[in-house]
Scaffold this motif. Structure first.
Motif, short mmCIF file in Angstrom:
data_model
loop_
_atom_site.label_atom_id
_atom_site.label_comp_id
_atom_site.label_asym_id
_atom_site.label_seq_id
_atom_site.Cartn_x
_atom_site.Cartn_y
_atom_site.Cartn_z
N TYR A 1 42.25 46.42 38.14
CA TYR A 1 43.10 47.25 39.00
C TYR A 1 44.43 46.54 39.24
CZ TYR A 1 38.65 49.43 40.49
OH TYR A 1 37.42 50.05 40.54
N ALA A 2 44.36 45.23 39.49
CA ALA A 2 45.57 44.48 39.81
C ALA A 2 46.58 44.58 38.66
CB ALA A 2 45.22 43.03 40.12
N LYS B 1 50.29 33.85 43.70
CA LYS B 1 49.64 33.63 42.41
C LYS B 1 50.08 34.66 41.37
CE LYS B 1 45.48 31.34 43.83
NZ LYS B 1 44.28 31.72 44.56
N GLU B 2 49.97 34.27 40.13
CA GLU B 2 50.14 35.23 39.06
C GLU B 2 48.82 35.97 38.87
OE1 GLU B 2 53.01 35.93 37.70
OE2 GLU B 2 53.89 34.41 39.00
N GLN C 1 47.50 37.96 47.23
CA GLN C 1 47.93 36.80 46.44
C GLN C 1 48.88 37.22 45.33
OE1 GLN C 1 44.34 35.36 44.74
NE2 GLN C 1 43.64 34.37 46.61
N PHE C 2 48.60 38.39 44.75
CA PHE C 2 49.41 38.82 43.61
C PHE C 2 50.65 39.60 44.05
CE2 PHE C 2 44.91 39.43 41.92
CZ PHE C 2 44.81 38.11 41.52
#
Ligand code: ADP
Ligand code: ZN
Length: 807
Positions: A305-306, A265-266, A338-339
């Motif tokens: 945070y991501a 995922k973005e 996911q990222f």
């Protein structure tokens, strides 16, 4: 040397060895009469020791250093600040597979088969282990008739032939989900039509097949057996019939949690407020290395945070993401994965030896896989070479502090120093910051950014205080449940929503007491009452593990009048079965979460809504994100508030706000009910109004008044011995010499509330060091006094621990 001695030892090497060896390489060395240790090279020099004759090393174990120079500096800081030996820090840091010593126990890896890959010596050991299941390293040396077996053992470990005995890990059990599909032959229309014709007479079966098609066309994803059951309203029996008839087949997909896949995922698009917070954090980083990020529960801190992480790894730097407890936070791993996919490595003491060694080397060699390290406390000790950012999630959590064994370090504080050494930035995140971090932010030692809106503009849950004194008086309580709480739970169940109930104690009811003579059964080894565990009908000691069946009569007066007092999670669970016989009930506490995947099982079950009501201890409060929880109930706020500790109020506030934060995280506003005898308590009022600032103000006033951190620093000294007189004399001696230097800053010696554990008597001393005096000097003095204490032969057998910042 990996031992609790402050000194470094000098060994003799040849000239050739001296040109080969580098600081940070491992060497096998003899120590004492017959021991072998794995030691690290700290320095290569030409000064022979004067006090002893230098021994020769046995062997060099590495071709390259296994630690970095920055790491060594960090260890050094820990050793200086927390008054422990460098060797203790080394032992806590390096995975034990890299620190073999003569005492290390070794056994055969059951799964190993391919004996062909072994050379002669290796095969010898492989064979020996088939006859006797455990050997220590010295015994293996004897079998081989070699002074040093460590290189060979290392190679056996690498080839997965052996395992270290001290770590018998629960084998990794992937979670298996059952899926269902139509058999291949029905993939063509003709077969399918005739099938539906045949099923015309079996209505239910036909319905199941048709529902399968609807699901397949709408979701375009593999179909879970469970989903088919739910949407078609047919029983598992019908589905089984279809499987038996070879119309459907059931298969499983492993949801693997260790090997990380490619990113899927973005990053999520941030809301206006989140974007704003992110910009403020970045701006703060331009001026400050440390920034406190105070964002309310469910404001989307993790998503922010991501975004920060993304920028730092794009710049080619490493990121450390510290979590209070990794077992509880598999959720975060899944979210970040996911990222960032395979750029993440996880490091945790519950991971197996090989997994940990792998992460170690990946970091050391700056592999792509180790760009982001997600880990608990001990991951601050790893070989980083170019950190750009450290995130400390839930920075207020006590589990960042290691109490036993030494090094008794605080991972957040160590991380701040680590960040400085790498010139990296560090973000401390929390919805309920610790008083000390907020204090530092107020004093502008840290930058400070707030975010006080929940993502999706959901309101913070509505918190109500339920006065159980009144309900008790009116005899309206049902066990430990007020009428109000019962009706709120019923409402939630009616709406098919989930409930979390928080009770800060495990076990059925902590104490059993005799109603005739008032005596409660005590642990024979420790100075505490035993806790009753109904499930096993057992009395247990939570300190040493002692247990016995519940006696029928009081051990003191012999009347059959033992009764339970107080209550724990297990009793709440039992009461729930009676109150809500239809509901599915789960419990999460230390007793139900043993083993590596213990937590995960319960968390997944709750997430998949296989549990309606989850009862648990404070484990429940740590950063979990469940979508469908509408109600949180706190069964008794008072026992937290009455805890004898200077942080009891601060912690109660944090716990209650955090657990409340689990409610209403998706679309609908949540509800919280807190049962208490004392609804006007200042902390409870502050929890209901989410008034962090006043909580902080009150607590800081008290800390000023009674001299507690962050106003002073605490150093706690603990002495233990099985002879009470001896430990008392020792503590008095130590008290006197400390008071000679620190005067009235020394409290004690006292016996703690639990004054005997595992048959050892305990005495403690507390030193309050004023913040305005140089801390280094005071610590040197404490160290000096400790050394003179230990040089007195009468005291030598007393165990002495120093705990710096023991809170
Ligand atoms: P916190 O860590 O502050 O408690 P989380 O990061 O867990 O909050 O966010 C709460 C929930 O809201 C999570 O399910 C998260 O995925 C969702 N969320 C937060 N920010 C966004 C966003 N910008 N876009 C989509 N979902 C978001
Ligand atoms: Zn005990």
């Amino acid at each position: 040397m990996p031992i609790p001695i402050q000194k470094l030892f000098t060994y003799k090497i040849t000239e050739a060895e001296s040109s080969y060896l580098k600081v940070g390489m491992r060497v096998a060395v003899p120590f004492g009469k017959s021991k072998i240790f794995t030691a690290l090279v700290y320095d290569i020099h030409q000064m022979a020791p004067t006090a002893y004759k230098a021994k020769e090393i046995h062997q060099i174990l590495d071709e390259l250093p296994i630690i970095t120079s920055r790491q060594l500096k960090n260890w050094q800081w820990i050793s200086d600040y927390y008054l422990c030996s460098l060797g203790e820090v080394m032992r806590a840091s390096i995975p034990s597979a890299l620190l073999l010593e003569s005492e290390t126990l070794i056994s055969l890896n059951e799964k190993f088969e391919n004996a062909k890959i072994l050379d002669n010596d290796e095969f010898l050991i492989f064979e020996a282990l088939q006859h006797k299941s455990v050997f220590n390293v010295s015994e293996i040396s004897k079998i081989l008739d070699k002074k040093n077996a460590l290189p060979l053992i290392n190679s056996l470990l690498e080839k997965d032939v052996i395992v270290l005995h001290e770590e018998i890990f629960e084998q990794y059990k992937p979670k298996l989900i059952k899926f269902i599909r139509l058999q291949e032959k029905y993939k063509n229309d003709k077969e399918l039509h005739s099938l539906l014709d045949v099923l015309n007479r079996a209505k239910k079966q036909r319905e199941a097949v048709l529902t399968y098609f609807t699901l397949e066309s709408t979701t375009k994803k593999p179909i879970k057996v469970k989903d088919l059951k739910n949407s078609s309203n047919v029983s598992g029996g019908i589905i089984n019939v279809l499987v038996d008839k070879e119309i459907f087949e059931i298969y499983t997909i492993q949801t693997d949690r260790i090997s990380f896949d490619k990113k899927t995922k973005e990053l999520k698009k941030l809301s206006m407020e989140q974007k704003d917070a992110l910009e403020k954090i970045k701006k703060s980083f331009q001026e400050q290395d440390v920034t406190l990020f105070h964002g309310i529960t469910s404001s989307g801190k993790t998503e922010i945070y991501a975004h920060l992480i993304q920028e730092v790894i794009n710049a080619g730097k490493q990121v450390l993401y510290l979590l209070p407890e990794i077992a509880l936070t598999t959720q975060i791993i899944t979210r970040l994965q996911q990222f960032f996919g395979d750029k993440i490595s996880v490091f945790h003491s519950k991971y197996s030896i090989n997994e940990r060694v792998e992460v170690w080397y990946n970091l050391l060699h700056q592999e792509n896989k180790a760009q982001i390290i997600l880990g608990a406390r001990s991951s601050v000790l790893l070989p980083y070479s170019n950190l750009g950012l450290i995130i400390v999630d839930e920075e207020h959590e006590t589990s960042f502090k290691q109490f036993d064994p030494s090094p008794r370090y605080h991972a957040r504080d160590t991380a701040i120093v680590l960040a400085k050494q790498h010139q990296a930035k560090i973000l401390l995140g929390s919805a309920t910051p610790s008083v000390e971090s907020f204090y530092n932010a107020k004093n502008r030692k840290y930058g400070y950014v707030t975010l006080d809106r929940r993502f999706g503009d959901i309101l913070l849950p509505k918190i109500e205080l339920v006065d159980i004194k009144e309900e008790h008086r009116k005899k309206k309580m049902n066990g430990h449940f007020s009428e109000r709480l019962i009706s709120l739970i019923q409402d939630a169940l009616n709406e098919k929503e989930q409930v979390i109930l928080f009770q800060n104690r495990r076990g059925y009811s902590p104490i059993v007491e005799c109603t005739s003579c008032g005596v409660s059964p005590q642990c024979p080894n420790c100075d505490v009452s035993l806790t009753f565990h109904k499930f096993r009908n057992e009395l247990r000691c939570h300190y040493c593990g002692f247990h016995r069946t519940l006696p029928k009569t009081c051990p003191a007066c012999e009347n059959p009048s033992l009764d339970t007092k107080g209550f724990g999670t297990e009793q709440i669970e039992m009461e729930l079965y009676d109150l809500f016989p239809e509901a599915k009930i789960g419990r999460m506490d230390l007793d139900t979460t043993r083993g590596k995947y213990g937590y995960q099982k319960i968390i997944s079950a709750f997430q998949d809504q296989e549990i309606d009501i989850l009862v648990g201890t404070q484990m429940l409060t740590k950063g979990l994100d469940f979508k469908n929880v509408i109600l949180v109930g706190v069964l008794n706020a008072d026992n937290m508030l009455n805890f004898p500790d200077f942080r009891a109020y601060e912690r109660s506030y944090q716990l209650m706000v955090q657990v409340s934060g689990r409610a209403g995280r998706n679309k609908k506003r949540g509800k919280v009910a807190i049962q208490t005898f004392n609804p006007f308590h200042q902390i409870l009022q502050q929890v209901t109004t989410n008034d962090y600032n006043n909580m902080f103000k009150d607590q800081l006033n008290e800390r000023h008044q009674f001299l507690y951190p962050p106003i002073v620093r605490l150093v706690k000294i603990t002495l233990k011995h099985k002879d009470f007189q001896k430990v008392k004399t020792g503590a008095d001696w130590l008290g006197t010499s400390l008071k000679n230097n620190f005067h009235n800053c020394v409290l004690g010696p006292t016996s703690p509330a639990i004054s005997r554990i595992r048959n050892q008597f305990i005495k403690t001393l507390l030193i309050k060091l004023p913040n305005d005096k140089p801390i280094k000097q005071s610590k040197d003095m404490i160290q000096k006094i400790k050394n003179s204490f230990q040089s007195i032969s009468h005291f030598r057998s007393i165990r002495l621990n120093i705990d710096v910042d023991n809170y």
